[in-house]
Write an enzyme that holds these catalytic residues in place. Structure first.
Site, PDB file in Angstrom:
ATOM      1  N   PHE A 162       0.690  -1.361   0.048  1.00  0.00           N
ATOM      2  CA  PHE A 162      -0.021   0.012  -0.034  1.00  0.00           C
ATOM      3  C   PHE A 162       0.979   1.317   0.082  1.00  0.00           C
ATOM      4  O   PHE A 162       0.764   2.219   0.793  1.00  0.00           O
ATOM      5  CB  PHE A 162      -1.037  -0.009   1.260  1.00  0.00           C
ATOM      6  CG  PHE A 162      -2.294   0.812   0.757  1.00  0.00           C
ATOM      7  CD1 PHE A 162      -3.040   0.508  -0.135  1.00  0.00           C
ATOM      8  CD2 PHE A 162      -2.704   1.721   1.869  1.00  0.00           C
ATOM      9  CE1 PHE A 162      -4.118   1.180  -0.344  1.00  0.00           C
ATOM     10  CE2 PHE A 162      -3.904   2.418   1.841  1.00  0.00           C
ATOM     11  CZ  PHE A 162      -4.540   2.323   0.367  1.00  0.00           C
ATOM     12  N   GLY A 163       1.682   1.286  -1.020  1.00  0.00           N
ATOM     13  CA  GLY A 163       2.639   2.420  -1.190  1.00  0.00           C
ATOM     14  C   GLY A 163       1.909   3.508  -2.181  1.00  0.00           C
ATOM     15  O   GLY A 163       0.607   3.459  -2.250  1.00  0.00           O
ATOM     16  N   ARG A 164       2.610   4.273  -2.714  1.00  0.00           N
ATOM     17  CA  ARG A 164       2.041   5.297  -3.632  1.00  0.00           C
ATOM     18  C   ARG A 164       1.157   4.720  -4.744  1.00  0.00           C
ATOM     19  O   ARG A 164      -0.048   5.336  -4.886  1.00  0.00           O
ATOM     20  CB  ARG A 164       3.051   6.090  -4.302  1.00  0.00           C
ATOM     21  CG  ARG A 164       3.594   7.155  -3.225  1.00  0.00           C
ATOM     22  CD  ARG A 164       4.904   7.760  -4.061  1.00  0.00           C
ATOM     23  NE  ARG A 164       5.995   6.668  -3.934  1.00  0.00           N
ATOM     24  CZ  ARG A 164       7.239   6.879  -3.243  1.00  0.00           C
ATOM     25  NH1 ARG A 164       7.597   7.928  -2.640  1.00  0.00           N
ATOM     26  NH2 ARG A 164       7.965   5.945  -3.370  1.00  0.00           N
ATOM     27  N   ILE A 165       1.589   3.603  -5.333  1.00  0.00           N
ATOM     28  CA  ILE A 165       0.790   3.186  -6.538  1.00  0.00           C
ATOM     29  C   ILE A 165      -0.491   2.136  -6.053  1.00  0.00           C
ATOM     30  O   ILE A 165      -1.555   2.411  -6.491  1.00  0.00           O
ATOM     31  CB  ILE A 165       1.525   2.147  -7.360  1.00  0.00           C
ATOM     32  CG1 ILE A 165       2.690   2.954  -7.950  1.00  0.00           C
ATOM     33  CG2 ILE A 165       0.594   1.552  -8.534  1.00  0.00           C
ATOM     34  CD1 ILE A 165       3.693   2.228  -8.664  1.00  0.00           C
ATOM     35  N   GLU A 171      10.386 -11.376 -18.987  1.00  0.00           N
ATOM     36  CA  GLU A 171      10.120 -10.338 -20.027  1.00  0.00           C
ATOM     37  C   GLU A 171      11.254 -10.222 -20.996  1.00  0.00           C
ATOM     38  O   GLU A 171      12.525 -10.248 -20.511  1.00  0.00           O
ATOM     39  CB  GLU A 171      10.048  -8.858 -19.499  1.00  0.00           C
ATOM     40  CG  GLU A 171       8.820  -8.840 -18.588  1.00  0.00           C
ATOM     41  CD  GLU A 171       8.400  -7.551 -17.899  1.00  0.00           C
ATOM     42  OE1 GLU A 171       9.108  -6.531 -18.465  1.00  0.00           O
ATOM     43  OE2 GLU A 171       7.437  -7.491 -17.122  1.00  0.00           O
ATOM     44  N   HIS A 173       3.813  -4.630 -20.216  1.00  0.00           N
ATOM     45  CA  HIS A 173       4.357  -3.839 -19.384  1.00  0.00           C
ATOM     46  C   HIS A 173       4.233  -2.456 -19.664  1.00  0.00           C
ATOM     47  O   HIS A 173       5.308  -1.421 -19.929  1.00  0.00           O
ATOM     48  CB  HIS A 173       6.048  -3.940 -19.286  1.00  0.00           C
ATOM     49  CG  HIS A 173       6.725  -3.490 -17.941  1.00  0.00           C
ATOM     50  ND1 HIS A 173       7.957  -4.255 -17.432  1.00  0.00           N
ATOM     51  CD2 HIS A 173       6.478  -2.702 -17.134  1.00  0.00           C
ATOM     52  CE1 HIS A 173       8.183  -3.607 -16.139  1.00  0.00           C
ATOM     53  NE2 HIS A 173       7.291  -2.786 -16.083  1.00  0.00           N
ATOM     54  N   ALA A 226       2.960  -5.152 -10.887  1.00  0.00           N
ATOM     55  CA  ALA A 226       4.170  -4.699  -9.835  1.00  0.00           C
ATOM     56  C   ALA A 226       5.528  -5.253 -10.589  1.00  0.00           C
ATOM     57  O   ALA A 226       6.282  -4.559 -11.408  1.00  0.00           O
ATOM     58  CB  ALA A 226       3.972  -5.359  -8.600  1.00  0.00           C
ATOM     59  N   ARG A 227       5.875  -6.594 -10.303  1.00  0.00           N
ATOM     60  CA  ARG A 227       6.975  -7.096 -11.162  1.00  0.00           C
ATOM     61  C   ARG A 227       6.664  -8.635 -11.232  1.00  0.00           C
ATOM     62  O   ARG A 227       6.024  -9.323 -10.337  1.00  0.00           O
ATOM     63  CB  ARG A 227       8.226  -7.253 -10.159  1.00  0.00           C
ATOM     64  CG  ARG A 227       8.932  -5.866 -10.318  1.00  0.00           C
ATOM     65  CD  ARG A 227       9.428  -5.525 -11.761  1.00  0.00           C
ATOM     66  NE  ARG A 227      10.323  -4.208 -11.671  1.00  0.00           N
ATOM     67  CZ  ARG A 227       9.831  -3.211 -12.045  1.00  0.00           C
ATOM     68  NH1 ARG A 227       8.746  -3.132 -12.675  1.00  0.00           N
ATOM     69  NH2 ARG A 227      10.612  -1.974 -12.298  1.00  0.00           N
TER      70      ARG A 227
HETATM   71  C1  DGY Z   1       9.093   0.990 -13.097  1.00  0.00           C
HETATM   72  O1  DGY Z   1       9.033   2.341 -13.017  1.00  0.00           O
HETATM   73  O2  DGY Z   1       9.246   0.490 -12.351  1.00  0.00           O
HETATM   74  C2  DGY Z   1       8.507   0.517 -14.434  1.00  0.00           C
HETATM   75  O3  DGY Z   1       7.939  -0.741 -14.227  1.00  0.00           O
HETATM   76  C3  DGY Z   1       9.415   0.280 -15.369  1.00  0.00           C
HETATM   77  O4  DGY Z   1      10.624   0.252 -15.021  1.00  0.00           O
END
Ligand code: DGY
Length: 323
Positions: free
Chosen positions: A156-159, A271, A289, A241-242
């Site tokens: 629950f950070g900024r994004i 990726e 992405h 996220a990743r």
């Molecule tokens: C981020 O800002 O981490 C995006 O996924 C691109 O790197």
């Protein structure tokens, strides 16, 4: 006159930022936009004062072995798990990232995936483009209602908060949050959100789960077969996220066996390679992405790197220093 710091930009950037970069620094741009290898980076470390990598650049400890000239890695992007920050720190190399400026657009893509998979937009578009649409009927491509549903947010950070903003105010969703540290009560209150202690507590109660935690080894396969089994069979998983945060093999199994209803992915473990088991899953929406991929945000990310570099070479602490 003092010579300008020598700077390497590892990929193509928006033109306006590249122009400003060239005005401020002695810069080498990657006009071919070809990803660099580990060997290229080892060499670059001996030639540049600053290297400006991004998510496609892997910078493990071995890259820092050559006694480096580089004093700062000013990453273009918020995530920096592709850089061994401890190794950089050990050699006195600063690392910065670009938070804030991409939160809204990344949350927009998470919401896009959520809506697309719930309302079967990918399936519908494929059907229509392939000439398989036979017309309106009451039982055609029936999806899941988003408004009023429960959304679990992991990280629950900024994004994560930008996602809650959209889901709560735009779609009247109930928000449940799991985060490493306690979230201030005023932040939770803003979205009428509840924080739970663990991912295990969150998953069984959610209609949608959206991942907004960092990547890297600490969170590798955070969502695994056991945790996927805790989700409702009617629930959807969203990842902006990743890629490494999800065990892709386990996810493919869940999608194929219907232990969850669907998923939306913007990021992948290897990726740009995506396993066939995912490519062939109809209840999965896939994007390449695109989280931060708007003109406004990609420019803002570049200018944020410029700001970090300017501070560093002025002898000030860059605002986004992470190591
Ligand atoms: C981020 O800002 O981490 C995006 O996924 C691109 O790197």
């Amino acid at each position: 006159m003092m010579s300008k710091p020598k700077v390497l930009v590892t990929r193509r950037w928006p033109q306006a930022v590249e122009a400003q970069m060239a005005a401020n620094f002695d810069v080498d741009l990657n006009s071919a936009d070809k990803p660099m290898t580990e060997a290229d980076f080892r060499q670059a470390m001996t030639r540049y004062d600053a290297i400006l990598p991004t998510v496609t650049d892997k910078l493990p400890a071995a890259v820092f072995d050559a006694s480096p000239r580089t004093k700062i890695l000013a990453n273009y992007g918020v995530g920096f798990a592709h850089i061994d920050t401890q190794a950089a720190k050990d050699r006195g190399i600063a690392v910065t990232n670009t938070p804030d400026v991409l939160s809204e657009c990344t949350a927009d893509i998470a919401m896009t995936l959520l809506l697309m998979v719930a309302r079967r937009a990918g399936e519908g578009e494929r059907e229509l483009r392939e000439g398989r649409w036979t017309g309106w009927r009451p039982t055609h491509l029936i999806g899941t209602k988003v408004s009023g549903a429960t959304l679990g947010i992991i990280g629950f950070g900024r994004i994560g908060q930008a996602m809650a903003q959209r889901a709560h105010f735009g779609f009247g969703m109930k928000i449940i949050v799991q985060n490493r540290s306690p979230v201030p009560t005023d932040v939770l209150a803003r979205y009428n959100a509840t924080q739970v202690a663990s991912i295990e507590d969150l998953l069984p109660d959610c209609d949608f789960v959206s991942l907004h935690c960092p990547g890297g080894t600490a969170n590798r396969h955070l969502i695994n077969a056991r945790r996927l089994d805790l989700m409702k069979p009617s629930a959807f998983l969203i990842n902006t996220a990743r890629g490494e945060v999800i065990d892709e093999h386990a996810l493919a199994q869940s999608l194929w066996f219907g232990t969850i209803a669907g998923a939306g992915l913007d990021v992948f473990e290897r990726e740009p390679s995506v396993p066939d088991a995912l490519l062939n899953a109809d209840n999965l929406v896939l994007l390449p992405h695109l989280g931060s991929a708007t003109r406004e945000t990609r420019e803002a990310m570049g200018f944020r790197v410029l700001e970090n570099l300017a501070a560093f070479f002025d002898g000030r602490t860059p605002r986004d220093r992470v190591a």
